[in-house]
Design a protein around this motif. Sequence first.
Motif, PDB file in Angstrom:
ATOM      1  N   UNK A  33       0.839  -1.187   0.000  1.00  0.00           N
ATOM      2  CA  UNK A  33       0.000   0.000   0.000  1.00  0.00           C
ATOM      3  C   UNK A  33       0.877   1.241   0.000  1.00  0.00           C
ATOM      4  N   UNK A  34       0.405   2.265  -0.665  1.00  0.00           N
ATOM      5  CA  UNK A  34       1.131   3.534  -0.696  1.00  0.00           C
ATOM      6  C   UNK A  34       0.887   4.300   0.592  1.00  0.00           C
ATOM      7  N   UNK A  35       1.911   5.001   1.029  1.00  0.00           N
ATOM      8  CA  UNK A  35       1.745   5.953   2.127  1.00  0.00           C
ATOM      9  C   UNK A  35       2.160   7.315   1.602  1.00  0.00           C
ATOM     10  N   UNK A  36       1.552   8.349   2.129  1.00  0.00           N
ATOM     11  CA  UNK A  36       1.861   9.700   1.677  1.00  0.00           C
ATOM     12  C   UNK A  36       1.858  10.641   2.869  1.00  0.00           C
ATOM     13  N   UNK A  37       2.693  11.651   2.768  1.00  0.00           N
ATOM     14  CA  UNK A  37       2.815  12.633   3.852  1.00  0.00           C
ATOM     15  C   UNK A  37       2.993  14.015   3.244  1.00  0.00           C
ATOM     16  N   UNK A  38       2.346  14.984   3.859  1.00  0.00           N
ATOM     17  CA  UNK A  38       2.501  16.366   3.415  1.00  0.00           C
ATOM     18  C   UNK A  38       3.538  17.047   4.295  1.00  0.00           C
ATOM     19  N   UNK A  39       4.352  17.877   3.672  1.00  0.00           N
ATOM     20  CA  UNK A  39       5.386  18.648   4.362  1.00  0.00           C
ATOM     21  C   UNK A  39       5.174  20.120   4.055  1.00  0.00           C
ATOM     22  N   UNK A  40       5.580  20.967   4.983  1.00  0.00           N
ATOM     23  CA  UNK A  40       5.592  22.410   4.754  1.00  0.00           C
ATOM     24  C   UNK A  40       7.019  22.875   5.005  1.00  0.00           C
ATOM     25  N   UNK A  41       7.797  22.966   3.930  1.00  0.00           N
ATOM     26  CA  UNK A  41       9.193  23.352   4.039  1.00  0.00           C
ATOM     27  C   UNK A  41       9.347  24.859   3.923  1.00  0.00           C
ATOM     28  N   UNK A  42      10.334  25.382   4.602  1.00  0.00           N
ATOM     29  CA  UNK A  42      10.614  26.802   4.547  1.00  0.00           C
ATOM     30  C   UNK A  42      11.820  27.099   3.679  1.00  0.00           C
ATOM     31  N   UNK A  43      12.000  28.378   3.398  1.00  0.00           N
ATOM     32  CA  UNK A  43      13.166  28.807   2.647  1.00  0.00           C
ATOM     33  C   UNK A  43      12.848  29.079   1.191  1.00  0.00           C
ATOM     34  N   UNK A  44      13.910  29.334   0.431  1.00  0.00           N
ATOM     35  CA  UNK A  44      13.753  29.633  -0.988  1.00  0.00           C
ATOM     36  C   UNK A  44      13.562  28.336  -1.779  1.00  0.00           C
ATOM     37  N   UNK A  45      13.498  28.473  -3.102  1.00  0.00           N
ATOM     38  CA  UNK A  45      13.248  27.327  -3.983  1.00  0.00           C
ATOM     39  C   UNK A  45      14.246  26.197  -3.754  1.00  0.00           C
ATOM     40  N   UNK A  46      15.515  26.540  -3.682  1.00  0.00           N
ATOM     41  CA  UNK A  46      16.534  25.504  -3.481  1.00  0.00           C
ATOM     42  C   UNK A  46      16.367  24.822  -2.129  1.00  0.00           C
ATOM     43  N   UNK A  47      16.083  25.599  -1.095  1.00  0.00           N
ATOM     44  CA  UNK A  47      15.910  25.026   0.246  1.00  0.00           C
ATOM     45  C   UNK A  47      14.734  24.059   0.276  1.00  0.00           C
ATOM     46  N   UNK A  48      13.624  24.444  -0.353  1.00  0.00           N
ATOM     47  CA  UNK A  48      12.448  23.567  -0.395  1.00  0.00           C
ATOM     48  C   UNK A  48      12.800  22.266  -1.121  1.00  0.00           C
ATOM     49  N   UNK A  49      13.500  22.381  -2.228  1.00  0.00           N
ATOM     50  CA  UNK A  49      13.850  21.194  -3.011  1.00  0.00           C
ATOM     51  C   UNK A  49      14.842  20.302  -2.255  1.00  0.00           C
TER      52      UNK A  49
END
Length: 165
Positions: free
Chosen positions: A133-149
């Motif tokens: 079964x698939x599991x999924x999680x949502x994240x809320x990352x901070x910072x600029x584009x590179x930091x989020x990635x």
Amino acid sequence: MLPPSDAELRAQAQALGERLAAAREHVVTAESCTGGWIAKCLTDIAGSSSWFDCGMVVYSYEAKQAMLGVRPQTLEEHGAVSRETAIEMVSGALVHSGASVAVAVTGIAGPGGGSEDKPVGTVWIAWKRRGGYASAKVFQFGGDREAVRRQTVASALQGIGELLA
């Protein structure tokens, strides 16, 4: 949370590669907001051909549908950055590969594209083993584009490791 450095991502990928090789598992990546960065981290490791199957970069709705089988209704009702889309992406990655383990990421890296409901830094990551079964999680990352990635890549790799545990 500080984004991981190149050295930290490399160490994380190296350790994961060793675990995948020992378990005789192969991994596939399905990436939107990271643009292939997870696959790059994994294939930067010498010998990765013994445990890395393939990676798919799918930014557009059309690519998500054609390459991973994400349903148009899912994208229309929930959007690309959603639990439902991430789960269909990770499932499709396994269907369209020879891998036994998959990770999929979809999110808003910024600087634009965010909304009140889904601000910049919102990322869904899904993991799945073939036959499971698939599991999924949502994240809320901070910072600029590179930091989020960078944070997305690190979290995706960590989740693959947890899936192997």
